[in-house]
Design an enzyme around this catalytic site. Structure first.
Site, PDB file in Angstrom:
ATOM      1  N   ASP A  55      40.010  39.495  52.241  1.00 57.46           N
ATOM      2  CA  ASP A  55      40.105  39.434  50.619  1.00 57.46           C
ATOM      3  C   ASP A  55      41.265  38.614  49.984  1.00 57.46           C
ATOM      4  OD1 ASP A  55      40.665  40.273  48.037  1.00 57.46           O
ATOM      5  OD2 ASP A  55      40.955  41.839  48.442  1.00 57.46           O
ATOM      6  N   ARG A 140      29.577  30.232  28.805  1.00 58.24           N
ATOM      7  CA  ARG A 140      30.546  30.161  29.977  1.00 58.24           C
ATOM      8  C   ARG A 140      32.076  30.033  30.360  1.00 58.24           C
ATOM      9  NH1 ARG A 140      27.665  31.801  31.696  1.00 58.24           N
ATOM     10  NH2 ARG A 140      25.932  31.900  33.636  1.00 58.24           N
ATOM     11  N   TYR A 143      34.572  31.510  32.729  1.00 59.89           N
ATOM     12  CA  TYR A 143      34.350  30.205  33.864  1.00 59.89           C
ATOM     13  C   TYR A 143      34.678  29.186  34.063  1.00 59.89           C
ATOM     14  CZ  TYR A 143      31.034  29.111  38.039  1.00 59.89           C
ATOM     15  OH  TYR A 143      30.694  28.285  38.937  1.00 59.89           O
ATOM     16  N   LYS A 147      37.656  27.005  36.679  1.00 61.28           N
ATOM     17  CA  LYS A 147      36.853  26.032  37.533  1.00 61.28           C
ATOM     18  C   LYS A 147      37.819  24.387  37.163  1.00 61.28           C
ATOM     19  CE  LYS A 147      34.356  28.034  40.158  1.00 61.28           C
ATOM     20  NZ  LYS A 147      34.866  28.454  41.259  1.00 61.28           N
ATOM     21  N   PRO A 179      22.406  34.311  46.220  1.00 56.31           N
ATOM     22  CA  PRO A 179      22.452  35.682  45.319  1.00 56.31           C
ATOM     23  C   PRO A 179      22.841  35.632  43.890  1.00 56.31           C
ATOM     24  CG  PRO A 179      22.719  35.690  47.252  1.00 56.31           C
ATOM     25  CD  PRO A 179      23.194  33.897  47.269  1.00 56.31           C
ATOM     26  N   SER A 180      23.928  35.865  43.948  1.00 55.31           N
ATOM     27  CA  SER A 180      24.499  35.866  42.287  1.00 55.31           C
ATOM     28  C   SER A 180      23.720  35.136  41.142  1.00 55.31           C
ATOM     29  CB  SER A 180      26.123  35.167  42.687  1.00 55.31           C
ATOM     30  OG  SER A 180      26.352  34.438  42.333  1.00 55.31           O
ATOM     31  N   ARG A 184      22.416  36.452  37.849  1.00 54.85           N
ATOM     32  CA  ARG A 184      22.192  36.059  36.257  1.00 54.85           C
ATOM     33  C   ARG A 184      21.426  35.750  35.930  1.00 54.85           C
ATOM     34  NH1 ARG A 184      26.503  33.520  39.217  1.00 54.85           N
ATOM     35  NH2 ARG A 184      25.683  31.403  39.435  1.00 54.85           N
ATOM     36  N   ARG A 205      18.302  22.901  31.939  1.00 54.34           N
ATOM     37  CA  ARG A 205      19.385  22.082  31.707  1.00 54.34           C
ATOM     38  C   ARG A 205      20.244  20.974  33.160  1.00 54.34           C
ATOM     39  NH1 ARG A 205      22.581  27.680  30.824  1.00 54.34           N
ATOM     40  NH2 ARG A 205      23.569  27.424  32.694  1.00 54.34           N
TER      41      ARG A 205
HETATM   42  P1  NAD Z   1      27.437  34.188  45.363  1.00 58.23           P
HETATM   43  O1  NAD Z   1      29.037  34.072  43.804  1.00 58.23           O
HETATM   44  O2  NAD Z   1      26.014  34.185  45.750  1.00 58.23           O
HETATM   45  O3  NAD Z   1      28.549  34.726  46.532  1.00 58.23           O
HETATM   46  C1  NAD Z   1      30.059  35.158  46.453  1.00 58.23           C
HETATM   47  C2  NAD Z   1      31.000  35.678  47.707  1.00 58.23           C
HETATM   48  O4  NAD Z   1      31.791  35.773  47.011  1.00 58.23           O
HETATM   49  C3  NAD Z   1      30.300  37.105  48.526  1.00 58.23           C
HETATM   50  O5  NAD Z   1      29.363  36.980  49.470  1.00 58.23           O
HETATM   51  C4  NAD Z   1      31.416  38.055  47.795  1.00 58.23           C
HETATM   52  O6  NAD Z   1      31.505  39.110  48.514  1.00 58.23           O
HETATM   53  C5  NAD Z   1      32.091  36.932  48.170  1.00 58.23           C
HETATM   54  N1  NAD Z   1      33.414  37.310  46.881  1.00 58.23           N
HETATM   55  C6  NAD Z   1      33.751  38.006  46.372  1.00 58.23           C
HETATM   56  N2  NAD Z   1      35.071  38.616  46.332  1.00 58.23           N
HETATM   57  C7  NAD Z   1      35.677  38.227  47.117  1.00 58.23           C
HETATM   58  C8  NAD Z   1      36.715  38.201  47.575  1.00 58.23           C
HETATM   59  N3  NAD Z   1      38.057  38.670  47.269  1.00 58.23           N
HETATM   60  N4  NAD Z   1      37.690  37.341  48.877  1.00 58.23           N
HETATM   61  C9  NAD Z   1      36.913  36.829  49.969  1.00 58.23           C
HETATM   62  N5  NAD Z   1      35.233  37.183  49.669  1.00 58.23           N
HETATM   63  C10 NAD Z   1      34.574  37.602  47.758  1.00 58.23           C
HETATM   64  O7  NAD Z   1      27.928  32.568  45.812  1.00 58.23           O
HETATM   65  P2  NAD Z   1      27.442  31.049  44.842  1.00 58.23           P
HETATM   66  O8  NAD Z   1      26.893  31.263  44.011  1.00 58.23           O
HETATM   67  O9  NAD Z   1      27.729  30.703  46.693  1.00 58.23           O
HETATM   68  O10 NAD Z   1      29.011  30.877  44.420  1.00 58.23           O
HETATM   69  C11 NAD Z   1      30.273  30.448  45.622  1.00 58.23           C
HETATM   70  C12 NAD Z   1      30.660  29.357  45.079  1.00 58.23           C
HETATM   71  O11 NAD Z   1      30.634  28.190  44.386  1.00 58.23           O
HETATM   72  C13 NAD Z   1      32.221  30.490  43.689  1.00 58.23           C
HETATM   73  O12 NAD Z   1      33.125  30.058  43.587  1.00 58.23           O
HETATM   74  C14 NAD Z   1      30.377  29.925  42.254  1.00 58.23           C
HETATM   75  O13 NAD Z   1      31.560  29.856  41.418  1.00 58.23           O
HETATM   76  C15 NAD Z   1      31.235  28.101  42.985  1.00 58.23           C
HETATM   77  N6  NAD Z   1      29.919  27.537  42.396  1.00 58.23           N
HETATM   78  C16 NAD Z   1      28.180  28.518  42.546  1.00 58.23           C
HETATM   79  C17 NAD Z   1      27.001  27.446  41.140  1.00 58.23           C
HETATM   80  C18 NAD Z   1      25.776  28.877  41.673  1.00 58.23           C
HETATM   81  O14 NAD Z   1      25.333  28.015  40.715  1.00 58.23           O
HETATM   82  N7  NAD Z   1      26.076  29.017  42.417  1.00 58.23           N
HETATM   83  C19 NAD Z   1      27.556  26.022  41.251  1.00 58.23           C
HETATM   84  C20 NAD Z   1      28.315  25.315  41.133  1.00 58.23           C
HETATM   85  C21 NAD Z   1      29.896  25.978  41.791  1.00 58.23           C
END
Ligand code: NAD
Length: 237
Positions: A55, A140, A143, A147, A179-180, A184, A205
């Site tokens: 965590d 955002r 967020y 970032k 998945p997330s 959304r 976009r």
């Molecule tokens: P996701 O959001 O689907 O998965 C997030 C994962 O983080 C999950 O497996 C969850 O269990 C884990 N998690 C949550 N809280 C946690 C904690 N306290 N400790 C450890 N793990 C924890 O994955 P994603 O969409 O690929 O996003 C991953 C990263 O990429 C994030 O930082 C996100 O902001 C960034 N990001 C995502 C996108 C996008 O469009 N998906 C774009 C740019 C940046």
């Protein structure tokens, strides 16, 4: 021999999305991967690598995980997307997002850096986003602010250890299928009255006219973890 043979790679949020794809890609390049997540079930199926719960919001959990992995490569992937403007956010949501998206990197880097300095080398990769200091995106506020902070954190660590063999870079993807992200789109679809309209809003976009796959972002993490960009540090990609 892979590009990451001999390297130990610690990945946060490796249960799904970009973190999981990066764990698999780094493993395929020969890294000894330590794939971690807060959700033990999400780590199932990551064969051929060590998986354990870490965590990133908990100092003791981070200290234990970093000690186990003794990483040459640290990929700070964990993060959360808050939806809304400055008028929608609560103090609690702000604090949660800063803790997970930014302070967690302070925790993991603080724990991993001394071991990297002992070895005289290390690559730290921090997950930022196109939505940061690079550009704004609708709803955002929290967020994008977190970032942007990740980019500042990255540049600071990079500069302080630039002559010690440590590289620290950030990655700034546009929208990536995960998945997330599907959640959304579903939530926006409920707001707009149509899932298809929400999907169209997200895709339209994107300058490329499509969202990225997690594997396309994982390729960048492999590159930054490898020795190929040995002269590259402090950069948002
Ligand atoms: P996701 O959001 O689907 O998965 C997030 C994962 O983080 C999950 O497996 C969850 O269990 C884990 N998690 C949550 N809280 C946690 C904690 N306290 N400790 C450890 N793990 C924890 O994955 P994603 O969409 O690929 O996003 C991953 C990263 O990429 C994030 O930082 C996100 O902001 C960034 N990001 C995502 C996108 C996008 O469009 N998906 C774009 C740019 C940046």
């Amino acid at each position: 021999m892979g590009r990451l043979t001999g390297k130990r790679a610690l990945i946060t949020a490796a249960g799904q999305g970009i973190g999981r794809a990066s764990a698999l890609a780094m493993g395929a390049e020969g890294a000894e991967v330590f794939a971690t997540d807060i959700d033990a079930n999400a780590l199932a199926g990551l064969d051929g690598m060590e998986t354990f719960v870490m965590d990133v919001r908990d100092d003791a959990s981070v200290a234990e995980g970093v000690a186990k992995a003794a990483p040459d490569v640290l990929f700070n992937c964990a993060g959360f997307v808050h939806h809304g403007t400055v008028l929608d956010a609560t103090d609690g949501e702000w604090d949660f997002a800063f803790d997970l998206n930014v302070r967690a990197m302070y925790r993991t880097i603080r724990a991993a850096l001394p071991g990297m300095l002992d070895k005289g080398s290390g690559s730290i990769i921090n997950m930022s986003s196109a939505c940061s200091s690079v550009m704004g995106a609708p709803n955002r506020f929290v967020y994008g602010t977190t970032k942007a902070a990740v980019i500042g954190l990255t540049k600071s660590v990079a500069l302080d250890f630039i002559t010690k063999g440590i590289r620290c870079n950030a990655i700034c993807p546009g929208t990536v299928e995960s998945p997330s992200w599907h959640e959304r789109v579903k939530a926006l679809g409920e707001e707009m009255g149509s899932y298809e309209a929400a999907l169209e809003a997200f895709v339209s976009r994107q300058p490329m006219g499509r969202v990225a796959s997690p594997e396309e972002i994982a390729a960048l993490t492999v590159y930054l973890a490898s020795e190929d960009p040995a002269f590259t540090t402090g950069q948002p990609f």
